[in-house]
Write an enzyme that holds these catalytic residues in place. Structure first.
Site, mmCIF file in Angstrom:
data_model
loop_
_atom_site.group_PDB
_atom_site.id
_atom_site.type_symbol
_atom_site.label_atom_id
_atom_site.label_comp_id
_atom_site.label_asym_id
_atom_site.label_seq_id
_atom_site.Cartn_x
_atom_site.Cartn_y
_atom_site.Cartn_z
ATOM 1 N N TRP A 5 44.568 62.012 90.412
ATOM 2 C CA TRP A 5 45.309 60.748 90.271
ATOM 3 C C TRP A 5 46.764 60.908 90.664
ATOM 4 C CZ3 TRP A 5 42.191 57.060 90.740
ATOM 5 C CH2 TRP A 5 40.904 57.135 90.195
ATOM 6 N N ASP B 219 52.279 58.208 84.434
ATOM 7 C CA ASP B 219 50.952 57.594 84.385
ATOM 8 C C ASP B 219 50.264 58.101 83.120
ATOM 9 O OD1 ASP B 219 48.326 56.852 84.645
ATOM 10 O OD2 ASP B 219 47.992 57.811 86.590
ATOM 11 N N LYS C 54 40.620 52.892 78.999
ATOM 12 C CA LYS C 54 40.139 54.082 78.298
ATOM 13 C C LYS C 54 40.428 53.956 76.801
ATOM 14 C CE LYS C 54 40.897 56.377 82.579
ATOM 15 N NZ LYS C 54 39.532 56.315 83.026
HETATM 16 N N1 PLP Z 1 45.422 57.460 86.565
HETATM 17 C C1 PLP Z 1 44.596 58.130 85.742
HETATM 18 C C2 PLP Z 1 45.136 59.261 84.919
HETATM 19 C C3 PLP Z 1 43.245 57.770 85.668
HETATM 20 O O1 PLP Z 1 42.416 58.431 84.847
HETATM 21 C C4 PLP Z 1 42.772 56.700 86.460
HETATM 22 C C5 PLP Z 1 41.359 56.287 86.401
HETATM 23 O O2 PLP Z 1 40.531 56.902 85.785
HETATM 24 C C6 PLP Z 1 43.668 56.048 87.317
HETATM 25 C C7 PLP Z 1 44.983 56.445 87.323
HETATM 26 C C8 PLP Z 1 43.233 54.914 88.186
HETATM 27 O O3 PLP Z 1 43.224 53.784 87.396
HETATM 28 P P1 PLP Z 1 42.713 52.371 87.905
HETATM 29 O O4 PLP Z 1 41.250 52.504 88.108
HETATM 30 O O5 PLP Z 1 43.095 51.475 86.758
HETATM 31 O O6 PLP Z 1 43.433 52.030 89.147
#
Ligand code: PLP
Length: 356
Positions: free
Chosen positions: A102, A169, A193
């Site tokens: 991510w 994030d 989550k």
């Molecule tokens: N950041 C993290 C740490 C994640 O675990 C995730 C998805 O699992 C994301 C970003 C991406 O999130 P989204 O699907 O809301 O764009």
């Protein structure tokens, strides 16, 4: 029977929240209307949005400290590009910590806006640890990190001190542990989550860092515009915001983040103790960087896979297989996972040991 859901997402929520949310779909606040059909400009929904925004700040200890909370759309993936759009100058640069898939995705988007300095990366070790010993350039527009790496099961237990704004994030560990949240200038987290249904992203932002980079930003990507519109610039994702509010109220009733964290620590300790004790298993992440939300582990002998899989499925466990980039297993133990369910998994691991 309700399953023991170890899935990494979306929407691992307390049973009470699911029940209240179901009622609100049929008859919201005894209005005779569904939460899905009331106007988002109605007094009742504006109250939901206001309380959700204010409770998010209250739980994070950021009320009255110059922060605003927003419930936006587009997932954390849209925040990957909104952060640089709102904070990076035209000729600026930003510093990123590459701690997983991510973080890499966030870096890819930010590169569209300017120079990116990757201050540390654990890519060469397949992200089994959090990079350490890095320096953050003082002339960057901001520093970006990922507090919990959902896929690899690592978590930042310390955050660097720096004079530049810190963007984080927190998608997979928001509201799971107490931190000094005032160290962060921009926090974003997809709801799905620890907070609510997919469809909304919580953004917590220190207002003073906005409107300083000189860019013309399209309205929907402009944090300042969303703040001015009190998170109602366009039709908000009403159901996701409402269910997020229910979860925030649940956290408050439990005693706030500190109380939830105590339980999360107990769950993580129970599971990691078994992984370390049981000769059939090993943890996938470096011990010092282990995540208390996503516990990744492997069988020492892959020949036991079939037997282990049959045992946990028979015990009513679901969602245990690891992400394809790590393999093995990933037990996601978000806030809503009861310790009794963790005990079920531990018992299954012990049962495998006595069986093989
Ligand atoms: N950041 C993290 C740490 C994640 O675990 C995730 C998805 O699992 C994301 C970003 C991406 O999130 P989204 O699907 O809301 O764009």
């Amino acid at each position: 029977m309700k399953k023991h859901n170890y899935s990494a997402g979306p929407s691992i929520l307390p049973q009470e929240v699911f029940e209240k949310a179901s009622k609100a779909i049929l008859n919201f606040n005894d209005s005779g209307l569904s939460i899905l059909e009331i106007s988002h400009r109605s007094k009742d929904f504006v109250a939901v949005m206001d309380e959700a925004r204010s409770l998010a700040l209250e739980l994070l200890g950021l009320q009255g400290k110059g922060y605003q909370a927003l419930f936006l759309q587009g997932g954390a993936s849209t925040a990957f590009l909104m952060a640089p759009y709102n904070l990076m100058k035209e000729d600026g640069k930003a510093a990123y910590l590459d701690s997983g898939t991510w973080a890499t995705a966030a870096i890819k988007e930010a590169k569209l806006f300017g120079e990116i300095v990757i201050v540390g990366s654990s890519k060469e070790d397949n992200y089994t640890h959090i990079p350490k010993g890095y320096e953050i350039p003082g002339d960057a527009d901001y520093f970006h990190c990922t507090s919990n790496n959902t896929i690899f099961g690592t978590q930042m237990h310390e955050f660097p001190s720096t004079s530049i704004p810190v963007v984080c994030d927190m998608s997979s560990d928001i509201f799971s542990r107490q931190l000094d949240f005032s160290k962060f200038d921009l926090i974003y987290a997809g709801a799905q989550k620890n907070m609510g249904p997919a469809g909304t992203t919580l953004v917590v932002i220190k207002e003073e860092i906005l409107e300083k980079n000189g860019r013309t930003i399209p309205s929907m990507l402009d944090y300042a515009k969303h703040i001015k519109a009190e998170s109602m610039y366009n039709t908000p994702p009403v159901f996701s915001v409402y269910v997020s509010l229910l979860t925030l109220q649940w956290i408050k009733e439990k005693g706030g983040i500190a109380a939830v964290e105590k339980l999360n620590n107990a769950k993580a300790d129970l599971l990691y103790a078994e992984i370390d004790r049981n000769p059939l298993f090993k943890g996938a992440a470096n011990i010092e960087d282990r995540s208390k939300m996503n516990v990744t582990f492997l069988l020492n002998n892959p020949e036991h896979t079939e037997t282990f899989d049959a045992l946990w499925k028979a015990a009513g466990i679901s969602g245990l297989p690891g992400h394809r980039s790590v393999g093995g297993y990933r037990a996601s133990i978000y806030n809503a996972m009861p310790i009794e369910s963790v005990q079920v998994l531990v018992d299954v691991m012990k049962a495998l040991e006595s069986k093989v």
